[in-house]
Enzyme design. Structure first.
Site, PDB file in Angstrom:
ATOM      1  N   LYS A  36      15.314  12.655 -11.181  1.00  0.00           N
ATOM      2  CA  LYS A  36      15.789  12.021 -12.418  1.00  0.00           C
ATOM      3  C   LYS A  36      17.302  11.890 -12.364  1.00  0.00           C
ATOM      4  O   LYS A  36      17.954  12.583 -11.584  1.00  0.00           O
ATOM      5  CB  LYS A  36      15.347  12.844 -13.629  1.00  0.00           C
ATOM      6  CG  LYS A  36      15.888  14.256 -13.641  1.00  0.00           C
ATOM      7  CD  LYS A  36      15.219  15.079 -14.715  1.00  0.00           C
ATOM      8  CE  LYS A  36      15.789  16.476 -14.787  1.00  0.00           C
ATOM      9  NZ  LYS A  36      17.216  16.543 -15.109  1.00  0.00           N
ATOM     10  N   ASP A  64      17.435  17.073 -10.558  1.00  0.00           N
ATOM     11  CA  ASP A  64      18.510  16.198 -11.010  1.00  0.00           C
ATOM     12  C   ASP A  64      19.131  15.580  -9.754  1.00  0.00           C
ATOM     13  O   ASP A  64      19.444  16.304  -8.802  1.00  0.00           O
ATOM     14  CB  ASP A  64      19.544  17.059 -11.763  1.00  0.00           C
ATOM     15  CG  ASP A  64      20.223  16.333 -12.897  1.00  0.00           C
ATOM     16  OD1 ASP A  64      19.648  15.381 -13.452  1.00  0.00           O
ATOM     17  OD2 ASP A  64      21.362  16.736 -13.247  1.00  0.00           O
ATOM     18  N   ASP A  78      14.672  21.686 -12.513  1.00  0.00           N
ATOM     19  CA  ASP A  78      16.052  21.708 -11.993  1.00  0.00           C
ATOM     20  C   ASP A  78      16.542  23.069 -11.478  1.00  0.00           C
ATOM     21  O   ASP A  78      17.667  23.498 -11.811  1.00  0.00           O
ATOM     22  CB  ASP A  78      17.032  21.211 -13.074  1.00  0.00           C
ATOM     23  CG  ASP A  78      16.815  19.759 -13.464  1.00  0.00           C
ATOM     24  OD1 ASP A  78      15.863  19.129 -12.965  1.00  0.00           O
ATOM     25  OD2 ASP A  78      17.600  19.243 -14.286  1.00  0.00           O
ATOM     26  N   CYS A 120      17.657  20.126 -20.170  1.00  0.00           N
ATOM     27  CA  CYS A 120      16.551  19.492 -19.441  1.00  0.00           C
ATOM     28  C   CYS A 120      15.196  20.128 -19.747  1.00  0.00           C
ATOM     29  O   CYS A 120      14.189  19.420 -19.819  1.00  0.00           O
ATOM     30  CB  CYS A 120      16.863  19.463 -17.955  1.00  0.00           C
ATOM     31  SG  CYS A 120      18.296  18.374 -17.644  1.00  0.00           S
ATOM     32  N   HIS A 140      21.783  12.624  -8.893  1.00  0.00           N
ATOM     33  CA  HIS A 140      22.690  11.562  -9.325  1.00  0.00           C
ATOM     34  C   HIS A 140      23.396  10.881  -8.158  1.00  0.00           C
ATOM     35  O   HIS A 140      23.866  11.566  -7.246  1.00  0.00           O
ATOM     36  CB  HIS A 140      23.790  12.152 -10.220  1.00  0.00           C
ATOM     37  CG  HIS A 140      23.291  12.788 -11.481  1.00  0.00           C
ATOM     38  ND1 HIS A 140      22.504  12.124 -12.400  1.00  0.00           N
ATOM     39  CD2 HIS A 140      23.488  14.042 -11.994  1.00  0.00           C
ATOM     40  CE1 HIS A 140      22.255  12.935 -13.420  1.00  0.00           C
ATOM     41  NE2 HIS A 140      22.825  14.100 -13.195  1.00  0.00           N
ATOM     42  N   HIS A 198      27.895  16.983 -10.621  1.00  0.00           N
ATOM     43  CA  HIS A 198      26.856  17.941 -10.232  1.00  0.00           C
ATOM     44  C   HIS A 198      25.654  17.204  -9.657  1.00  0.00           C
ATOM     45  O   HIS A 198      25.414  16.036  -9.982  1.00  0.00           O
ATOM     46  CB  HIS A 198      26.412  18.774 -11.451  1.00  0.00           C
ATOM     47  CG  HIS A 198      25.733  17.952 -12.492  1.00  0.00           C
ATOM     48  ND1 HIS A 198      26.416  17.202 -13.423  1.00  0.00           N
ATOM     49  CD2 HIS A 198      24.410  17.706 -12.738  1.00  0.00           C
ATOM     50  CE1 HIS A 198      25.571  16.557 -14.192  1.00  0.00           C
ATOM     51  NE2 HIS A 198      24.332  16.831 -13.796  1.00  0.00           N
TER      52      HIS A 198
END
Ligand code: ZN
Length: 196
Positions: A106, A46, A8, A151, A48, A81
């Site tokens: 992820k 990351d 990340d 993480c 989302h 984020h």
């Protein structure tokens, strides 16, 4: 085969980012430098969807860093984020990506968070990272990146559980909360994890 997992390194986790990790930018040069010490380098990102349930903004009356129950799991609520396709979700431009062979995304399921690069937090789905490493005959992994207490830690714990010889590269991680990281680090060492 010893793989380096770069966790990340994204603008939202760097100073001025939406979920900035203190001094997170300090480790990028170190990560660039150590990549040459490994047989294989992979990264996590990351990623989302907007309105992800790990965001405080998705729950009325909640503020970032409050803890709620989300689908039976304890969930820290975060500022928005790493929203897919946003600038904050991009890997940092200073990160040398030439040796990164694959990037595992992820946190894509809107209803569950995913700290580990291997599984979501409920271990309902895996990202494909474990299979990828096994196909490449990887037996040892070293984990670096952000954030050390979330993480990086959960990626390292899953790697241990999956049977990899597992290291955290301490010069190349930074935590959100330093004291929380020290507790998690102790757990990691108790379970057979190593530092380098
Ligand atoms: Zn996230």
């Amino acid at each position: 085969m010893h793989a380096l997992i770069v966790v990340d390194i994204q603008y939202d986790f760097l100073p001025n980012g939406a979920l900035a990790v203190p001094m997170g930018d300090e480790i990028i040069e170190k990560i660039n430098r150590i990549q040459q010490d490994y047989d294989l380098v992979v990264a996590t990102q990351d990623w989302h969807p907007a309105g992800h349930k790990s965001f405080a903004s998705a729950h009325s009356g909640r503020k970032p860093f409050e803890v709620i129950d989300l689908g039976g799991l304890e969930q820290v609520l975060w500022p928005d984020h790493c929203v897919q396709e946003s600038g904050g979700a991009e890997l940092a431009g200073l990160l040398d990506t030439r040796r990164i062979e694959a990037i595992f995304r992820k946190g894509t399921d809107p209803d569950i968070d995913s700290y580990s690069g291997f599984f979501d937090n409920g271990k309902r789905k895996n990202t494909g990272l474990a299979g990828y490493l096994r196909d490449r005959k990887v037996t040892a992994v070293s984990v670096c990146g952000l954030a050390a207490d979330y993480c990086v830690y959960f990626t390292a714990m899953d790697a241990l559980e999956l049977g990899f010889d597992t290291y955290i590269v301490e010069e190349a991680v930074r935590p959100i909360d330093a004291s929380a990281y020290m507790d998690k680090r102790a757990t990691f060492l108790q379970r057979g994890g190593k530092l380098r």
